[in-house]
Motif scaffolding. Structure first.
Motif, PDB file in Angstrom:
ATOM      1  N   ARG A 238      23.683  -2.923  28.671  1.00  0.00           N
ATOM      2  CA  ARG A 238      24.475  -3.936  27.962  1.00  0.00           C
ATOM      3  C   ARG A 238      25.382  -3.246  26.954  1.00  0.00           C
ATOM      4  N   ALA A 240      28.322  -3.743  23.557  1.00  0.00           N
ATOM      5  CA  ALA A 240      28.769  -4.573  22.437  1.00  0.00           C
ATOM      6  C   ALA A 240      29.718  -3.772  21.570  1.00  0.00           C
ATOM      7  N   ARG A 257      19.820 -11.973  12.177  1.00  0.00           N
ATOM      8  CA  ARG A 257      19.777 -12.472  13.541  1.00  0.00           C
ATOM      9  C   ARG A 257      18.921 -13.736  13.627  1.00  0.00           C
ATOM     10  N   GLY A 261      14.368 -14.477  19.912  1.00  0.00           N
ATOM     11  CA  GLY A 261      15.129 -13.489  20.656  1.00  0.00           C
ATOM     12  C   GLY A 261      14.908 -12.088  20.121  1.00  0.00           C
ATOM     13  N   SER A 271      28.077  -7.948  15.260  1.00  0.00           N
ATOM     14  CA  SER A 271      28.613  -7.434  16.518  1.00  0.00           C
ATOM     15  C   SER A 271      29.027  -8.578  17.415  1.00  0.00           C
ATOM     16  N   THR A 272      29.670  -8.226  18.508  1.00  0.00           N
ATOM     17  CA  THR A 272      29.933  -9.189  19.564  1.00  0.00           C
ATOM     18  C   THR A 272      28.621  -9.535  20.269  1.00  0.00           C
ATOM     19  N   ASP A 273      28.699 -10.451  21.210  1.00  0.00           N
ATOM     20  CA  ASP A 273      27.553 -10.694  22.085  1.00  0.00           C
ATOM     21  C   ASP A 273      27.240  -9.409  22.859  1.00  0.00           C
ATOM     22  N   TRP A 274      26.019  -9.296  23.323  1.00  0.00           N
ATOM     23  CA  TRP A 274      25.603  -8.131  24.107  1.00  0.00           C
ATOM     24  C   TRP A 274      25.732  -8.494  25.580  1.00  0.00           C
ATOM     25  N   THR A 275      26.660  -7.874  26.265  1.00  0.00           N
ATOM     26  CA  THR A 275      26.964  -8.244  27.644  1.00  0.00           C
ATOM     27  C   THR A 275      26.921  -7.027  28.565  1.00  0.00           C
ATOM     28  N   TRP A 279      33.769  -4.786  26.752  1.00  0.00           N
ATOM     29  CA  TRP A 279      34.549  -5.734  25.972  1.00  0.00           C
ATOM     30  C   TRP A 279      36.034  -5.364  25.948  1.00  0.00           C
ATOM     31  N   GLN A 287      35.448 -12.134  18.013  1.00  0.00           N
ATOM     32  CA  GLN A 287      34.090 -12.257  17.479  1.00  0.00           C
ATOM     33  C   GLN A 287      33.877 -11.441  16.205  1.00  0.00           C
TER      34      GLN A 287
END
Length: 358
Positions: A238, A240, A257, A261, A271-275, A279, A287
């Motif tokens: 992932r 970010a 946070r 989760g 941070s941004t979402d974790w994808t 990015w 974000q």
């Protein structure tokens, strides 16, 4: 070499307890052989030891006891303080459950831990292994805890060749069959010590083992191959973008946070979402925690969680002293060590400070 003849379970227990009386590890949460340990100490150490080594846990255990010598004091502590003290131990749901469990024991049970597996299982954060371990070690119940060390000893002792995790029930039944009625707590700890010091994963020291002549795997020459573990799946990665935001007065922006989760309730570098997908610059900007002139720092931060690898690009910005953020809180940089940042966030902070100084 012929396989060992069947040996009564009480003979196994007698040999192992005699070995333990001579060779028991000295650990800060343990009582000497033949004595019961403080249930609070046993519970605290068992929660800390989940997925963590004895060497790593010892300083945390000492620190927790110095801060909160009893379950009542731990229950009364602000949860944020407990999470901060836990920082670096990982698996942070354990810290949230630890605090919740302390509150139940303190407020509803008068500070007294249940002395049975069934009673312990009702408490937050206590699963089958932890309940069995506490029941045995703290209350001398004939329970059958099954941690990694005990799994390995039992798998070799009885040559259980079915792969884990599917073999756990077989191993648990085998362990249950050899737990003695006398000194079951010492027996559980002896099995742990045997696995840690003698029945090691890659180089079992069979010549020093008090059970070597009754160990089926040793007789067959397959001890090093057991227990069999199913092949691990490849971990995904992932990604970010983290936003290292420094205010002109020397404060750094952090945010907490969500409770549920990964890293729940911990402070983090925003941070941004974790994808899984990288990015794009525009999407990452959207974000950012505040509007600022962001600069991408060279290099990336890498971290590995249980189920995935994590790669973080860090963007940095300096903003005026009066800047406010809609979410998060400003921490003086010199007090950042008090924030209790989890390991991955400390890596991000270290990376940002290092690159900013270059």
């Amino acid at each position: 070499m012929s396989e060992p003849a069947s040996v009564a379970s009480d003979t196994i227990a007698e040999r192992l307890l005699a070995w333990y009386d001579r060779h028991a590890r000295r650990l800060p949460w343990r009582a000497p052989p033949g004595q019961r340990a403080d249930p609070y100490h046993v519970w605290l150490s068992e929660v800390m030891l989940q997925q963590t080594t004895v060497q790593t846990v010892q300083p945390y255990f000492h620190d927790f006891l110095s801060r909160w010598p009893s379950v009542h004091e731990l229950a009364a502590a602000p949860r944020e303080d407990v999470l901060a003290a836990w920082a670096g131990l990982g698996y942070y749901a354990r810290a949230r459950n630890l605090h919740a469990c302390a509150q139940v024991v303190s407020r509803e049970l008068g500070g007294v831990f249940p002395d049975t597996e069934a009673g312990l299982r009702k408490l937050p954060g206590i699963g089958p292994y932890t309940a069995a371990a506490i029941a045995a070690i703290a209350f001398d119940r004939p329970s059958a805890p099954l941690d990694g060390n005990i799994e390995r000893v039992v798998a070799r002792l009885f040559a259980v060749e079915d792969p884990l995790p599917g073999a756990k029930e077989t191993l648990r039944a085998r362990m249950g069959a050899i737990v003695p009625q006398q000194r079951p707590g010492d027996f559980a700890q002896a099995m742990m010590d045997l696995g840690a010091g003698i029945c090691q994963p890659r180089k079992p020291r069979c010549m020093l083992c008090p059970l070597s002549d009754v160990c089926t795997a040793s007789a067959r020459g397959i001890a090093v191959d057991l227990p069999v573990k199913a092949a691990k799946k490849a971990k995904p990665t992932r990604q970010a973008v983290a936003f290292w935001t420094v205010r002109a007065d020397g404060c750094v922006l952090l945010r907490r946070r969500p409770d549920k989760g990964l890293l729940g309730g911990m402070l983090e570098v925003p941070s941004t979402d974790w994808t899984e997908a990288p990015w794009a610059e525009g999407a990452a900007f959207a974000q950012a925690p505040i509007s600022a002139s962001w600069t991408e720092l060279p290099g990336v931060v890498r971290h590995t969680f249980t189920h995935f690898h994590f790669t973080i690009t860090v963007w940095a910005a300096e903003v005026p002293a009066h800047t406010r953020a809609e979410t998060g809180e400003w921490w003086p940089f010199e007090r950042l060590s008090d924030a209790g940042l989890p390991t991955v966030m400390r890596k991000i902070a270290d990376h940002a400070v290092k690159k900013a100084a270059e």
